[in-house]
Enzyme design. Sequence first.
Site, PDB file in Angstrom:
ATOM      1  N   ARG A   1       0.773  -1.138  -0.124  1.00 35.65           N
ATOM      2  CA  ARG A   1       0.022  -0.044   0.080  1.00 35.65           C
ATOM      3  C   ARG A   1       0.729   1.138   0.043  1.00 35.65           C
ATOM      4  O   ARG A   1       0.611   2.273  -0.745  1.00 35.65           O
ATOM      5  CB  ARG A   1      -1.052  -0.098   1.195  1.00 35.65           C
ATOM      6  CG  ARG A   1      -1.671   1.251   1.442  1.00 35.65           C
ATOM      7  CD  ARG A   1      -2.738   1.456   2.207  1.00 35.65           C
ATOM      8  NE  ARG A   1      -2.657   0.474   3.241  1.00 35.65           N
ATOM      9  CZ  ARG A   1      -1.797   0.964   4.512  1.00 35.65           C
ATOM     10  NH1 ARG A   1      -1.401   2.117   4.679  1.00 35.65           N
ATOM     11  NH2 ARG A   1      -2.018   0.190   5.530  1.00 35.65           N
TER      12      ARG A   1
ATOM     13  N   TYR B   1     -16.798  16.889 -14.706  1.00 36.82           N
ATOM     14  CA  TYR B   1     -16.905  15.338 -15.085  1.00 36.82           C
ATOM     15  C   TYR B   1     -18.093  15.219 -13.936  1.00 36.82           C
ATOM     16  O   TYR B   1     -18.136  15.642 -12.776  1.00 36.82           O
ATOM     17  CB  TYR B   1     -15.766  14.664 -14.689  1.00 36.82           C
ATOM     18  CG  TYR B   1     -15.955  13.145 -14.654  1.00 36.82           C
ATOM     19  CD1 TYR B   1     -16.649  12.437 -15.708  1.00 36.82           C
ATOM     20  CD2 TYR B   1     -16.157  12.483 -13.503  1.00 36.82           C
ATOM     21  CE1 TYR B   1     -16.932  11.041 -15.696  1.00 36.82           C
ATOM     22  CE2 TYR B   1     -16.323  11.020 -13.447  1.00 36.82           C
ATOM     23  CZ  TYR B   1     -16.989  10.322 -14.637  1.00 36.82           C
ATOM     24  OH  TYR B   1     -17.174   9.059 -14.638  1.00 36.82           O
TER      25      TYR B   1
ATOM     26  N   ASP C   1      -7.871  18.653 -14.967  1.00 32.42           N
ATOM     27  CA  ASP C   1      -8.302  17.389 -15.220  1.00 32.42           C
ATOM     28  C   ASP C   1      -7.854  17.298 -16.851  1.00 32.42           C
ATOM     29  O   ASP C   1      -8.584  17.686 -17.560  1.00 32.42           O
ATOM     30  CB  ASP C   1      -9.835  16.871 -15.037  1.00 32.42           C
ATOM     31  CG  ASP C   1     -10.177  15.390 -15.362  1.00 32.42           C
ATOM     32  OD1 ASP C   1      -9.393  14.911 -16.155  1.00 32.42           O
ATOM     33  OD2 ASP C   1     -11.115  15.024 -14.688  1.00 32.42           O
TER      34      ASP C   1
ATOM     35  N   LYS D   1      -9.351   6.108 -19.426  1.00 28.05           N
ATOM     36  CA  LYS D   1      -9.222   6.659 -20.597  1.00 28.05           C
ATOM     37  C   LYS D   1      -8.267   6.343 -21.671  1.00 28.05           C
ATOM     38  O   LYS D   1      -7.727   5.178 -21.747  1.00 28.05           O
ATOM     39  CB  LYS D   1      -9.918   8.010 -20.420  1.00 28.05           C
ATOM     40  CG  LYS D   1     -11.035   8.026 -19.568  1.00 28.05           C
ATOM     41  CD  LYS D   1     -12.257   7.545 -19.576  1.00 28.05           C
ATOM     42  CE  LYS D   1     -13.290   7.265 -18.205  1.00 28.05           C
ATOM     43  NZ  LYS D   1     -13.279   8.518 -17.632  1.00 28.05           N
TER      44      LYS D   1
HETATM   45  C1  LIG Z   1     -14.009   9.093 -16.487  1.00 27.09           C
HETATM   46  C2  LIG Z   1     -13.397  10.492 -15.908  1.00 27.09           C
HETATM   47  C3  LIG Z   1     -13.067  10.827 -14.503  1.00 27.09           C
HETATM   48  C4  LIG Z   1     -13.525   9.564 -13.328  1.00 27.09           C
HETATM   49  O1  LIG Z   1     -12.467   8.538 -13.648  1.00 27.09           O
HETATM   50  P1  LIG Z   1     -12.891   7.081 -13.232  1.00 27.09           P
HETATM   51  O2  LIG Z   1     -11.423   6.218 -13.658  1.00 27.09           O
HETATM   52  O3  LIG Z   1     -14.232   6.790 -13.919  1.00 27.09           O
HETATM   53  O4  LIG Z   1     -12.800   6.909 -11.654  1.00 27.09           O
HETATM   54  C5  LIG Z   1     -12.692  11.877 -14.289  1.00 27.09           C
HETATM   55  N1  LIG Z   1     -12.716  13.005 -15.107  1.00 27.09           N
HETATM   56  C6  LIG Z   1     -13.032  12.713 -16.563  1.00 27.09           C
HETATM   57  C7  LIG Z   1     -12.885  13.661 -17.479  1.00 27.09           C
HETATM   58  C8  LIG Z   1     -13.303  11.500 -16.724  1.00 27.09           C
HETATM   59  O5  LIG Z   1     -13.582  11.401 -18.053  1.00 27.09           O
END
Ligand SMILES: *Cc1c(COP(=O)(O)O)cnc(C)c1O
Length: 388
Positions: free
Chosen positions: A54, A106, A178, A203
């Site tokens: 961890r 998001y 982000d 993604k």
């Molecule tokens: C999918 C996504 C998230 C969240 O991520 P997870 O891996 O699903 O927890 C945050 N910001 C954006 C822009 C996303 O597309």
Amino acid sequence: MTSKNTNNWGFATRAIHVGQEPDPISGATVPPIHLTSTYTQSSPGNHLGYEYSRSGNPTRGNLEKNLASLEKGAAGASFASGSAATAAILHTLSPGDKVVAYADVYGGTFRMLKQVFEPLGLVSIFANDVQPDTFAKLVDNKTKLVWLESPTNPLLRCLDIAAIAKIAHDAGARLAVDNTFATPALQQPIALGADYVVHSTTKYIGGHSDVIGGAVIVNDADLMERVAFYQNATGGVPGPLDCYLQQRGIKTLGIRMERHCQNATAIANHLRGHAKLSSVIYPFLEDHPDYAIAKKQMCAGGGMVSMVFNGGGESAIRFCENLSVFSLAESLGGVESLACHPAIMTHASIPKEIREARGVTDGLMRLSVGIEDIADLIADLDQALGKA
Ligand SMILES: *Cc1c(COP(=O)(O)O)cnc(C)c1O
């Protein structure tokens, strides 16, 4: 081993080599996956730098080093999801602190701010448009963090990262970006003034729709202290197999993004002016409302294309039902092309009036354009549009 100045390397070289030294024990060119929860000590407290997975694991450490290098940050921390990475940054704040975010963040980030952190005393305020002036009016001396995404989901609005960084810093706040939609291959927020970069590595970074993961990258090692403390103390870490999958994805990130962008550009240009569509949204199309900003801070327009059907929801749904190469699915950024109907799928929890006021109408479709042959993608869109 000769020492290397990896800072001078180009993006693809860093993606393939940083944190990926051959294994010193076997010479294995690809570092092994360290499937271990614990580490054997020769004498109490005498260990090789790892005690418990961890707190630290070599496979995760390699990925964190690599992600920091891709974003040209000082350090990186990996998390079990993008949402866990977001939570790590919000946990650096204290009750009474104010967060100013763009309204169309998001959905999971909006929910976390309102339903997890507001009850704990964080105040969140939302900017209803992308103009830096709007942020400047909302930021005050209680503001500790400004949060934005660019391009946004699903309308692909682009926010001026450098201008908003200046507004945040002038008020003594930090800026988190982000960067999930653009990836460091197209846009580097730290170079534009951001303090934190967040990723859902689920993604484009993972890139193959087979792993959930997240990351925080900071511009300054001092900021990482708090994030790393939180990572260890609350434990939302990814396992070594998940780290390996992300690392394997990263090796082709540069070349994948090139193809995603090429295919998305071709599709945006092809769909533009189609009789069944009232608009096609892509940041590098000249009629995009934020075209100038997109051009200023991104080196290509990305792999996402949105479009609005003249015939509204019924048309969009018939289109969805007739796709064959594109899969109808949530998420984005994988090698396979996906189509999403935001109003029914990803944005269903937003009340209809608010959703529509923001442009997420029943006729809106979002495409995550994959890296298949462009002729097949266009043929698929054309035949489904024909039935829409
Ligand atoms: C999918 C996504 C998230 C969240 O991520 P997870 O891996 O699903 O927890 C945050 N910001 C954006 C822009 C996303 O597309």
